[in-house]
Design a protein around this motif. Structure first.
Motif, PDB file in Angstrom:
ATOM      1  N   VAL A 149       1.121  -7.737  -1.938  1.00 14.30           N
ATOM      2  CA  VAL A 149       0.544  -7.192  -0.712  1.00 14.30           C
ATOM      3  C   VAL A 149       0.029  -8.306   0.195  1.00 14.30           C
ATOM      4  O   VAL A 149       0.329  -8.328   1.386  1.00 14.30           O
ATOM      5  N   CYS A 150      -0.715  -9.249  -0.360  1.00 13.93           N
ATOM      6  CA  CYS A 150      -1.291 -10.309   0.480  1.00 13.93           C
ATOM      7  C   CYS A 150      -0.294 -11.387   0.858  1.00 13.93           C
ATOM      8  O   CYS A 150      -0.276 -11.843   1.996  1.00 13.93           O
ATOM      9  N   ASN A 151       0.532 -11.817  -0.089  1.00 15.10           N
ATOM     10  CA  ASN A 151       1.425 -12.953   0.161  1.00 15.10           C
ATOM     11  C   ASN A 151       2.883 -12.559   0.410  1.00 15.10           C
ATOM     12  O   ASN A 151       3.734 -13.431   0.562  1.00 15.10           O
ATOM     13  N   ASN A 152       3.186 -11.267   0.405  1.00 10.08           N
ATOM     14  CA  ASN A 152       4.532 -10.753   0.683  1.00 10.08           C
ATOM     15  C   ASN A 152       5.611 -11.368  -0.205  1.00 10.08           C
ATOM     16  O   ASN A 152       6.693 -11.717   0.251  1.00 10.08           O
ATOM     17  N   ARG A 153       5.324 -11.517  -1.498  1.00 12.70           N
ATOM     18  CA  ARG A 153       6.308 -12.055  -2.442  1.00 12.70           C
ATOM     19  C   ARG A 153       6.516 -11.042  -3.553  1.00 12.70           C
ATOM     20  O   ARG A 153       5.579 -10.637  -4.215  1.00 12.70           O
TER      21      ARG A 153
ATOM     22  N   GLY B 214      -3.290  -6.382 -13.806  1.00 13.78           N
ATOM     23  CA  GLY B 214      -2.046  -6.069 -13.105  1.00 13.78           C
ATOM     24  C   GLY B 214      -2.281  -5.712 -11.654  1.00 13.78           C
ATOM     25  O   GLY B 214      -1.507  -6.104 -10.766  1.00 13.78           O
ATOM     26  N   LEU B 215      -3.363  -4.985 -11.395  1.00 18.27           N
ATOM     27  CA  LEU B 215      -3.703  -4.624 -10.021  1.00 18.27           C
ATOM     28  C   LEU B 215      -3.998  -5.866  -9.190  1.00 18.27           C
ATOM     29  O   LEU B 215      -3.466  -6.027  -8.085  1.00 18.27           O
ATOM     30  N   TYR B 216      -4.809  -6.741  -9.722  1.00 13.38           N
ATOM     31  CA  TYR B 216      -5.136  -7.973  -9.001  1.00 13.38           C
ATOM     32  C   TYR B 216      -3.892  -8.820  -8.760  1.00 13.38           C
ATOM     33  O   TYR B 216      -3.679  -9.335  -7.661  1.00 13.38           O
ATOM     34  N   TYR B 217      -3.072  -8.950  -9.790  1.00 13.40           N
ATOM     35  CA  TYR B 217      -1.855  -9.763  -9.690  1.00 13.40           C
ATOM     36  C   TYR B 217      -0.907  -9.201  -8.633  1.00 13.40           C
ATOM     37  O   TYR B 217      -0.364  -9.938  -7.802  1.00 13.40           O
ATOM     38  N   ALA B 218      -0.700  -7.879  -8.642  1.00 17.34           N
ATOM     39  CA  ALA B 218       0.228  -7.258  -7.704  1.00 17.34           C
ATOM     40  C   ALA B 218      -0.291  -7.314  -6.272  1.00 17.34           C
ATOM     41  O   ALA B 218       0.469  -7.596  -5.346  1.00 17.34           O
TER      42      ALA B 218
ATOM     43  N   ALA C  85       3.094  -1.081   7.266  1.00 19.95           N
ATOM     44  CA  ALA C  85       4.103  -1.291   6.228  1.00 19.95           C
ATOM     45  C   ALA C  85       3.479  -1.560   4.858  1.00 19.95           C
ATOM     46  O   ALA C  85       4.096  -1.299   3.829  1.00 19.95           O
ATOM     47  N   LYS C  86       2.257  -2.070   4.826  1.00 16.50           N
ATOM     48  CA  LYS C  86       1.598  -2.369   3.548  1.00 16.50           C
ATOM     49  C   LYS C  86       0.903  -1.160   2.935  1.00 16.50           C
ATOM     50  O   LYS C  86       0.575  -1.169   1.746  1.00 16.50           O
TER      51      LYS C  86
END
Length: 114
Positions: free
Chosen positions: A46-50, A37-41, A9-10
């Motif tokens: 992706v990592c924290n599902n928020r 922006g890439l790091y933030y997104a 799903a990711k």
């Protein structure tokens, strides 16, 4: 089996944020902001599902644009300064000291790039 579904799903999120990064990454002007922006997104979506990847990517660009662009311009200025010094030293006639200074400026240019 559940972890495999989460990983699958990711994958579209990762592809999407990579495409946004590739499109928004103009050298020197927006490269730093696109990385921000890439790091933030990736960190938030992706990592924290928020949140959504698109929304978080552009929020990261908006929040980091000024600092990232200033950092890139300062790095470019330092690199241009050392490149100019390297060129001027390469015009010297004295060979022994010229090689030492050329090596020094190459090392400094590598440090700035790193």
């Amino acid at each position: 089996m559940d972890t495999l579904k989460k990983i699958i799903a990711k994958i579209p999120d990762i592809v999407c944020v990579s495409a946004y990064f590739f499109i928004c990454c103009l050298p020197v002007i927006t490269a730093g902001a696109a990385m921000s922006g890439l790091y933030y997104a990736v960190n938030k979506s992706v990592c924290n599902n928020r949140g959504y990847v698109s929304k978080e990517f552009f929020r990261g660009i908006r929040e980091g644009f000024k600092n990232a662009t200033l950092g890139w311009l300062l790095e470019l200025l330092a690199l241009a300064f050392f490149a100019m010094d390297f060129y001027l030293v390469s015009l010297w006639q004295v060979s022994g000291i010229r090689i030492v200074f050329m090596a020094l400026f190459l090392l400094l240019m590598f440090a700035v790039i790193s």
